[in-house]
Design a protein around this motif. Structure first.
Motif, PDB file in Angstrom:
ATOM      1  N   LEU A  32      -2.689  -1.519  -2.750  1.00  0.00           N
ATOM      2  CA  LEU A  32      -2.473  -1.932  -4.142  1.00  0.00           C
ATOM      3  C   LEU A  32      -2.762  -3.412  -4.305  1.00  0.00           C
ATOM      4  CD1 LEU A  32      -1.426  -1.210  -6.972  1.00  0.00           C
ATOM      5  CD2 LEU A  32       0.845  -1.892  -6.195  1.00  0.00           C
ATOM      6  N   TYR A  45       0.833  -1.201   0.000  1.00  0.00           N
ATOM      7  CA  TYR A  45       0.000   0.000   0.000  1.00  0.00           C
ATOM      8  C   TYR A  45       0.860   1.240   0.000  1.00  0.00           C
ATOM      9  CZ  TYR A  45       1.121  -0.244   4.996  1.00  0.00           C
ATOM     10  OH  TYR A  45       1.785  -0.337   6.193  1.00  0.00           O
ATOM     11  N   SER A  46       0.236   2.370  -0.349  1.00  0.00           N
ATOM     12  CA  SER A  46       0.923   3.651  -0.232  1.00  0.00           C
ATOM     13  C   SER A  46       0.176   4.474   0.807  1.00  0.00           C
ATOM     14  CB  SER A  46       0.947   4.379  -1.567  1.00  0.00           C
ATOM     15  OG  SER A  46      -0.305   4.980  -1.816  1.00  0.00           O
ATOM     16  N   HIS A  78      -3.715   3.403   0.947  1.00  0.00           N
ATOM     17  CA  HIS A  78      -4.386   2.939  -0.273  1.00  0.00           C
ATOM     18  C   HIS A  78      -3.733   1.632  -0.663  1.00  0.00           C
ATOM     19  CE1 HIS A  78      -6.332   6.843  -0.648  1.00  0.00           C
ATOM     20  NE2 HIS A  78      -5.174   7.354  -0.274  1.00  0.00           N
ATOM     21  N   LEU A 132       6.091   1.884  -2.091  1.00  0.00           N
ATOM     22  CA  LEU A 132       5.120   1.005  -1.439  1.00  0.00           C
ATOM     23  C   LEU A 132       5.579   0.544  -0.062  1.00  0.00           C
ATOM     24  CD1 LEU A 132       3.975  -1.273  -4.407  1.00  0.00           C
ATOM     25  CD2 LEU A 132       2.904   0.810  -3.528  1.00  0.00           C
TER      26      LEU A 132
END
Lengths: 191, 191
Positions: B71, B60-61, B69, B94
């Motif tokens: 991925l 995620y970021s 968020h 990430l």
DNA sequence: CGGAAACAATAATGTAGATTAAGAAAAACG
DNA sequence: CGTTTTTCTTAATCTACATTATTGTTTCCG
């Protein structure tokens, strides 16, 4: 010679002598596309991998309201296609057409496999290509999850400065995921 | 033996004798992760490719408001990582951590390259893997551009039925791209 | 087992971006 | 060239989803 760009591209990753080049060339088909000419529609099987040598193509889907959503633009030097359809040879979901008058090189699935058998370094070439493509999709997906429309637009301009010049605003809107009306408003009402 | 799942996975695409297996094994590192244990953070260089053998990881970021968020989720049998960081060995964007208590196999960039030199069929294996991953990202991206939150949720349930069971709603929200509050409302106020 | 932390539900209010409609400008092409 | 088609702009209205806040409910871990 329309294959020049492709070999330039290949030789960045694997060496290729004249004989090998000739073999690769023998598997390629050159095709010219008029502006707006359609290459694939939803439901078609993507029998060929597509490499762009001139002009610009795009891949997109059409939703149940008839709106286009653009997945990718492909200027010269880029590959474009529906990967699932190509690898499994089943009907695809992506439409592909020419944004401008274009020229492309086609290589059939069976010939890509022949290529892997005859010239194993091509496994490497396409692996590297695929990995770069993943990196791009990962970043695009993260951007789509975390950025506002304006940030996605700025990003697009920074990433594809040459495309911004030649694409109608409407297509940029369909790529960043907003309506053309909203993009117009956004660009004309700054502050 | 925690490498069983990996070899099963490899042998779907390329043959591998006992000696070759031993060589591959010699390049692998087993690692156990506690629930929520962090493997990579933004700015880290992804020195290893990560294969999940037990549990579940996620990438995620974190945006400038501190929101996550997601991925990707990686249950057993999946690879996970920041591809650009891995291929270029530069700082990644990430974060990767364990959703559950997990076990993973690690292989360093240099050893992947050694693998390609010693066992060229691995170029093929990772090419196929990468192409499948592209196909997945293409569909995810199109869905994100053209579907509503509810449609993306339904899609997620259909695509990852096993994950829906074990993931908190909040994480599903961060994957489909809505706030946890909105997902809760959406699921409880149907009609 | 019990307290702390994470998670879920609900509701009021706010806003980014969609929709609809219409006219002006630009570009395509016969 | 002129005209047909596509593209861009503007503006009013609408809605999917975000934000903020509060409370109840699980889950976790010492």
């Amino acid at each position: 010679m329309s294959t020049g760009l492709l070999f330039q591209h290949i030789e960045k990753h694997i060496p290729l002598d004249a004989e090998e080049q000739a073999f690769v060339s023998s598997l390629l088909q050159v095709k010219k596309l008029k502006r707006k000419q359609v290459l694939y529609q939803e439901g078609d099987i993507h029998k060929y991998q597509v490499f762009v040598t001139a002009g610009c193509l795009r891949s997109y889907s059409i939703d149940h309201n008839g709106f286009e959503h653009i997945l990718q633009f492909a200027p010269p030097g880029w590959w474009i296609g529906d990967m699932r359809s190509f690898t499994t040879q089943t009907p695809g979901v992506l439409h592909i057409d020419a944004v401008d008058k274009s020229e492309i090189l086609l290589i059939a699935k069976a010939d890509v496999e022949r290529l892997y058998r005859q010239l194993p370094p091509f496994e490497r070439f396409f692996r590297i290509l695929a990995e770069n493509s993943i990196a791009t999709y990962q970043h695009r997906m993260i951007d789509s999850l975390s950025l506002s429309a304006m940030e996605r637009y700025d990003n697009f301009c920074r990433t594809y400065p040459s495309l911004i010049q030649c694409l109608p605003q409407k297509q940029v809107a369909a790529y960043i995921g907003v309506t053309p009306e909203f993009l117009s408003k956004m660009l004309n009402k700054p502050a």
